[in-house]
Design a protein around this motif. Structure first.
Motif, mmCIF file in Angstrom:
data_model
loop_
_atom_site.group_PDB
_atom_site.id
_atom_site.type_symbol
_atom_site.label_atom_id
_atom_site.label_comp_id
_atom_site.label_asym_id
_atom_site.label_seq_id
_atom_site.Cartn_x
_atom_site.Cartn_y
_atom_site.Cartn_z
ATOM 1 N N THR A 11 0.831 -1.204 0.000
ATOM 2 C CA THR A 11 0.000 0.000 0.000
ATOM 3 C C THR A 11 0.872 1.263 0.000
ATOM 4 N N PRO A 12 0.709 2.135 -0.989
ATOM 5 C CA PRO A 12 1.541 3.344 -1.050
ATOM 6 C C PRO A 12 1.195 4.341 0.051
ATOM 7 N N SER A 13 2.154 5.179 0.386
ATOM 8 C CA SER A 13 1.959 6.189 1.419
ATOM 9 C C SER A 13 1.402 7.475 0.809
ATOM 10 N N PRO A 14 0.380 8.074 1.429
ATOM 11 C CA PRO A 14 -0.159 9.338 0.913
ATOM 12 C C PRO A 14 0.807 10.506 1.107
ATOM 13 N N HIS A 15 1.833 10.302 1.956
ATOM 14 C CA HIS A 15 2.792 11.365 2.241
ATOM 15 C C HIS A 15 4.017 11.305 1.326
ATOM 16 N N ARG A 17 5.705 11.649 -2.226
ATOM 17 C CA ARG A 17 5.414 12.368 -3.472
ATOM 18 C C ARG A 17 5.780 11.544 -4.710
ATOM 19 N N LYS A 18 6.390 10.384 -4.502
ATOM 20 C CA LYS A 18 6.759 9.527 -5.616
ATOM 21 C C LYS A 18 5.495 8.964 -6.269
ATOM 22 N N PRO A 19 5.460 8.782 -7.598
ATOM 23 C CA PRO A 19 4.291 8.193 -8.259
ATOM 24 C C PRO A 19 3.884 6.868 -7.623
ATOM 25 N N LEU A 20 2.580 6.603 -7.604
ATOM 26 C CA LEU A 20 2.067 5.419 -6.921
ATOM 27 C C LEU A 20 2.679 4.131 -7.461
ATOM 28 N N TYR A 21 2.820 4.026 -8.785
ATOM 29 C CA TYR A 21 3.331 2.774 -9.335
ATOM 30 C C TYR A 21 4.782 2.525 -8.925
ATOM 31 N N LEU A 22 5.558 3.613 -8.738
ATOM 32 C CA LEU A 22 6.933 3.449 -8.274
ATOM 33 C C LEU A 22 6.969 3.045 -6.807
ATOM 34 N N GLN A 23 6.058 3.599 -5.999
ATOM 35 C CA GLN A 23 5.984 3.194 -4.598
ATOM 36 C C GLN A 23 5.655 1.707 -4.481
ATOM 37 N N VAL A 24 4.656 1.278 -5.244
ATOM 38 C CA VAL A 24 4.265 -0.139 -5.206
ATOM 39 C C VAL A 24 5.427 -1.014 -5.692
ATOM 40 N N GLY A 25 6.075 -0.593 -6.783
ATOM 41 C CA GLY A 25 7.193 -1.366 -7.313
ATOM 42 C C GLY A 25 8.353 -1.454 -6.345
ATOM 43 N N ASP A 26 8.688 -0.343 -5.686
ATOM 44 C CA ASP A 26 9.784 -0.343 -4.718
ATOM 45 C C ASP A 26 9.486 -1.263 -3.543
ATOM 46 N N ARG A 27 8.243 -1.225 -3.058
ATOM 47 C CA ARG A 27 7.875 -2.088 -1.933
ATOM 48 C C ARG A 27 7.925 -3.563 -2.334
ATOM 49 N N LEU A 28 7.470 -3.862 -3.530
ATOM 50 C CA LEU A 28 7.487 -5.246 -3.991
ATOM 51 C C LEU A 28 8.922 -5.724 -4.209
ATOM 52 N N ARG A 29 9.769 -4.844 -4.731
ATOM 53 C CA ARG A 29 11.185 -5.172 -4.919
ATOM 54 C C ARG A 29 11.832 -5.529 -3.577
ATOM 55 N N ASP A 30 11.515 -4.741 -2.530
ATOM 56 C CA ASP A 30 12.087 -4.989 -1.206
ATOM 57 C C ASP A 30 11.603 -6.321 -0.639
ATOM 58 N N ILE A 31 10.345 -6.639 -0.842
ATOM 59 C CA ILE A 31 9.796 -7.900 -0.340
ATOM 60 C C ILE A 31 10.482 -9.093 -1.004
ATOM 61 N N THR A 59 -2.146 1.329 -12.138
ATOM 62 C CA THR A 59 -0.988 1.489 -11.249
ATOM 63 C C THR A 59 -0.276 0.153 -11.048
ATOM 64 N N ILE A 60 -1.038 -0.902 -10.802
ATOM 65 C CA ILE A 60 -0.449 -2.229 -10.609
ATOM 66 C C ILE A 60 0.239 -2.688 -11.884
ATOM 67 N N ARG A 61 -0.419 -2.459 -13.012
ATOM 68 C CA ARG A 61 0.155 -2.897 -14.288
ATOM 69 C C ARG A 61 1.493 -2.204 -14.549
ATOM 70 N N LYS A 62 1.552 -0.878 -14.280
ATOM 71 C CA LYS A 62 2.799 -0.146 -14.507
ATOM 72 C C LYS A 62 3.893 -0.607 -13.537
ATOM 73 N N ALA A 63 3.523 -0.894 -12.287
ATOM 74 C CA ALA A 63 4.503 -1.392 -11.310
ATOM 75 C C ALA A 63 5.067 -2.736 -11.768
ATOM 76 N N PHE A 64 4.173 -3.625 -12.236
ATOM 77 C CA PHE A 64 4.618 -4.924 -12.734
ATOM 78 C C PHE A 64 5.533 -4.757 -13.948
ATOM 79 N N GLU A 65 5.166 -3.860 -14.854
ATOM 80 C CA GLU A 65 5.965 -3.660 -16.068
ATOM 81 C C GLU A 65 7.373 -3.182 -15.733
#
Length: 251
Positions: A11-15, A17-31, A59-65
């Motif tokens: 789940t991306p943070s509302p605080h 400023r990074k685009p949502l798909y990058l937040q999701v991608g970064d979190r998934l990369r860390d996991i 957003t999910i599609r762009k994070a996956f891509e």
């Protein structure tokens, strides 16, 4: 952590400023890097994951891509999105292959190709700083993670330090540790090239395929070279990451 908790952590943070798909991608990369998700694990369907963490399907599609492009995920038409298992190795940490794999939740292994004591080659003598007539122990093997070939590795050490090939099992560094010969720093040189036919066969690669050629010299506390390792890593499964810092206040 349950699968529900695992993916809720995307789940991306509302605080932020990074685009949502990058937040999701970064979190998934860390996991994935933590080992909580392994090679071959399936991602939830895009719509299901989007609903779970409160973002759009786009957003999910762009994070996956993004992660597919980085080699971290793979997509199979009609089947879904899966962890491809690419491993990131930071430049700043000196550790053995076995230690690195276990820290990521993988089981390291070795398939021995050769280990013997012999006369050094000119390149080895220069790298180790020893006489051209000196004898070395040469250890060549395929390094694996969960049974998957990752690299072809040849480690060379002066016979002055180690002269019994049979003393080395899965971990070369474990033997060095027993002899109080652990290095404190290393210099590493990396080049990219196409795999030779015999390397492609050993690493289960199609041809042509890219590999990473790595030469690493490890040093003892007094500055002497302990060993030099020549490795050919699968570029589709291994990624080296460097953290850069400014020397001062940037202008």
């Amino acid at each position: 952590m349950t699968p529900e908790q695992l993916f809720t952590a995307l789940t991306p943070s509302p605080h932020d400023r990074k685009p949502l798909y990058l937040q999701v991608g970064d979190r998934l990369r860390d996991i994935i890097a933590s080992g909580a998700l392994k090679r071959g694990d399936a991602m939830p369907p895009e719509r299901e994951l989007a609903d779970r963490i409160g973002v759009s399907r786009v957003t999910i599609r762009k994070a996956f891509e993004e992660l597919v492009g980085a080699g971290i995920l793979s997509q199979k038409p009609g089947a879904g999105t899966f962890v491809s298992g690419q491993i990131e190795q930071p430049f700043s940490i000196l550790q053995s292959f076995s230690e690195d794999m276990r820290a990521r939740g993988y089981e390291p292994g070795s398939i021995w190709l050769d280990k013997h004591v012999t006369r050094t080659s000119p390149d080895e003598a220069m790298a180790l700083g020893i006489a051209p007539t000196a004898r070395v122990m040469r250890l060549k093997r395929i390094r694996t993670a969960n049974g998957q070939p990752m690299a072809v590795e040849t480690a060379v050490i002066s016979a002055h330090y180690l002269d019994d090939p049979d003393s080395v099992g899965n971990s070369f560094y474990a033997v060095l540790r027993q002899r109080d010969l652990l290095p404190v720093r290393a210099l590493q040189r990396i080049r990219s090239r196409l795999a030779f036919v015999h390397e492609a066969e050993l690493l289960h690669l199609d041809t042509p395929s890219a590999i990473l050629d790595i030469e690493r010299r490890s040093f003892l506390p007094d500055g002497r070279v302990l060993e030099v390792t020549f490795s050919s890593y699968r570029a589709d499964l291994y990624d080296f990451v460097a953290e850069l810092r400014t020397a001062g206040i940037p202008e």
